[in-house]
Design an enzyme around this catalytic site. Sequence first.
Site, PDB file in Angstrom:
ATOM      1  N   HIS A  21     -30.817 -30.332  42.490  1.00  0.00           N
ATOM      2  CA  HIS A  21     -31.219 -30.268  43.846  1.00  0.00           C
ATOM      3  C   HIS A  21     -32.028 -29.337  44.420  1.00  0.00           C
ATOM      4  CE1 HIS A  21     -27.340 -32.783  43.349  1.00  0.00           C
ATOM      5  NE2 HIS A  21     -26.779 -31.331  42.873  1.00  0.00           N
ATOM      6  N   GLU A  32     -31.262 -39.560  34.044  1.00  0.00           N
ATOM      7  CA  GLU A  32     -30.702 -38.456  34.994  1.00  0.00           C
ATOM      8  C   GLU A  32     -28.983 -38.805  34.983  1.00  0.00           C
ATOM      9  OE1 GLU A  32     -32.094 -37.910  39.145  1.00  0.00           O
ATOM     10  OE2 GLU A  32     -30.262 -36.440  39.294  1.00  0.00           O
ATOM     11  N   ARG A  43     -20.396 -36.024  47.797  1.00  0.00           N
ATOM     12  CA  ARG A  43     -20.015 -34.897  47.684  1.00  0.00           C
ATOM     13  C   ARG A  43     -20.877 -34.116  48.887  1.00  0.00           C
ATOM     14  NH1 ARG A  43     -20.276 -31.942  42.254  1.00  0.00           N
ATOM     15  NH2 ARG A  43     -18.943 -30.472  43.353  1.00  0.00           N
ATOM     16  N   TYR A 100     -14.912 -31.834  37.560  1.00  0.00           N
ATOM     17  CA  TYR A 100     -15.593 -32.287  36.431  1.00  0.00           C
ATOM     18  C   TYR A 100     -14.842 -32.558  35.119  1.00  0.00           C
ATOM     19  CZ  TYR A 100     -19.404 -30.028  39.242  1.00  0.00           C
ATOM     20  OH  TYR A 100     -20.365 -29.591  40.229  1.00  0.00           O
ATOM     21  N   ASN A 130     -28.560 -33.863  32.609  1.00  0.00           N
ATOM     22  CA  ASN A 130     -27.919 -33.307  33.523  1.00  0.00           C
ATOM     23  C   ASN A 130     -28.302 -32.086  33.933  1.00  0.00           C
ATOM     24  OD1 ASN A 130     -26.133 -32.622  35.457  1.00  0.00           O
ATOM     25  ND2 ASN A 130     -24.147 -32.942  34.226  1.00  0.00           N
ATOM     26  N   ASP A 174     -41.485 -31.234  38.051  1.00  0.00           N
ATOM     27  CA  ASP A 174     -43.032 -31.392  37.549  1.00  0.00           C
ATOM     28  C   ASP A 174     -43.069 -31.275  36.020  1.00  0.00           C
ATOM     29  OD1 ASP A 174     -43.824 -31.400  40.331  1.00  0.00           O
ATOM     30  OD2 ASP A 174     -44.787 -29.452  40.233  1.00  0.00           O
ATOM     31  N   ARG A 183     -14.333 -25.256  34.191  1.00  0.00           N
ATOM     32  CA  ARG A 183     -15.169 -25.142  35.505  1.00  0.00           C
ATOM     33  C   ARG A 183     -14.362 -26.377  36.532  1.00  0.00           C
ATOM     34  NH1 ARG A 183     -20.968 -27.316  36.638  1.00  0.00           N
ATOM     35  NH2 ARG A 183     -21.201 -26.574  38.761  1.00  0.00           N
ATOM     36  N   SER A 237     -20.225 -36.099  38.314  1.00  0.00           N
ATOM     37  CA  SER A 237     -19.506 -36.340  39.605  1.00  0.00           C
ATOM     38  C   SER A 237     -20.436 -37.183  40.061  1.00  0.00           C
ATOM     39  CB  SER A 237     -19.351 -35.039  40.400  1.00  0.00           C
ATOM     40  OG  SER A 237     -20.465 -34.479  40.747  1.00  0.00           O
ATOM     41  N   PRO A 287     -27.499 -25.511  34.308  1.00  0.00           N
ATOM     42  CA  PRO A 287     -26.479 -24.379  34.308  1.00  0.00           C
ATOM     43  C   PRO A 287     -25.250 -24.666  34.922  1.00  0.00           C
ATOM     44  CG  PRO A 287     -28.005 -24.857  36.425  1.00  0.00           C
ATOM     45  CD  PRO A 287     -28.428 -25.683  35.270  1.00  0.00           C
ATOM     46  N   ASN A 288     -24.327 -23.820  34.202  1.00  0.00           N
ATOM     47  CA  ASN A 288     -22.912 -23.997  34.429  1.00  0.00           C
ATOM     48  C   ASN A 288     -22.131 -25.040  33.565  1.00  0.00           C
ATOM     49  OD1 ASN A 288     -22.927 -21.522  36.498  1.00  0.00           O
ATOM     50  ND2 ASN A 288     -23.504 -23.292  37.861  1.00  0.00           N
ATOM     51  N   ALA A 310     -26.953 -27.890  39.309  1.00  0.00           N
ATOM     52  CA  ALA A 310     -27.592 -27.581  40.422  1.00  0.00           C
ATOM     53  C   ALA A 310     -29.150 -27.411  40.574  1.00  0.00           C
ATOM     54  CB  ALA A 310     -27.194 -26.317  40.838  1.00  0.00           C
ATOM     55  N   HIS A 324     -25.043 -37.407  36.031  1.00  0.00           N
ATOM     56  CA  HIS A 324     -24.155 -36.560  36.538  1.00  0.00           C
ATOM     57  C   HIS A 324     -22.626 -36.887  36.264  1.00  0.00           C
ATOM     58  CE1 HIS A 324     -27.364 -34.500  38.550  1.00  0.00           C
ATOM     59  NE2 HIS A 324     -27.885 -35.671  39.099  1.00  0.00           N
TER      60      HIS A 324
END
Length: 146
Positions: A80, A98, A107, A23, A74, A87, A18, A102, A10-11, A77, A100
């Site tokens: 988290h 995985e 953070r 980012y 990636n 799963d 953004r 940032s 998302p985002n 959010a 990211h």
Amino acid sequence: MQSILVLHGPNLNLLGKREPGVYGVVTLDEINQMLERESQVLQVKSVALQSNHEGVLIDAIHGALGQHEGILINAGAYTHTSVALRDAIAAVNLPTVEVHLSNIYRREEFRHHSYVAAVAIGQISGFGVESYRLGLHALVNYLKQF
Ligand code: DQA
């Protein structure tokens, strides 16, 4: 030829606009183009998908079985928050890296825990767009064993 599913959560469609201080200014299209070029060099195929919807990402992970040999993700959010995403990765049991942009550990505290990390081969966090490039290399390197 081995194939990698690249998932953006998302985002991330808003990259470039953004929170550029966090980012950067590179857009998602530019990231996907870089991954395409890098995939050619590594002699793998990569297919990218971005979604703001948890279920769409989960369906894409299920759909990767038999279609792709590994997943570069990636999860934004959902990293988290999403036990369901974790799963799904555990269920298909495909090697997953995985990434990211940032450094999530520098953070807010709520970003310090990743549900994805426990089902990933490894995590690359904090190098901006380079996180994706390094993640792709790490995944392809890992897959070379098989
Ligand atoms: C992110 C970090 C997450 O905490 C955040 O929610 C994102 C982007 C990153 O790439 O740095 O959406 O995954």
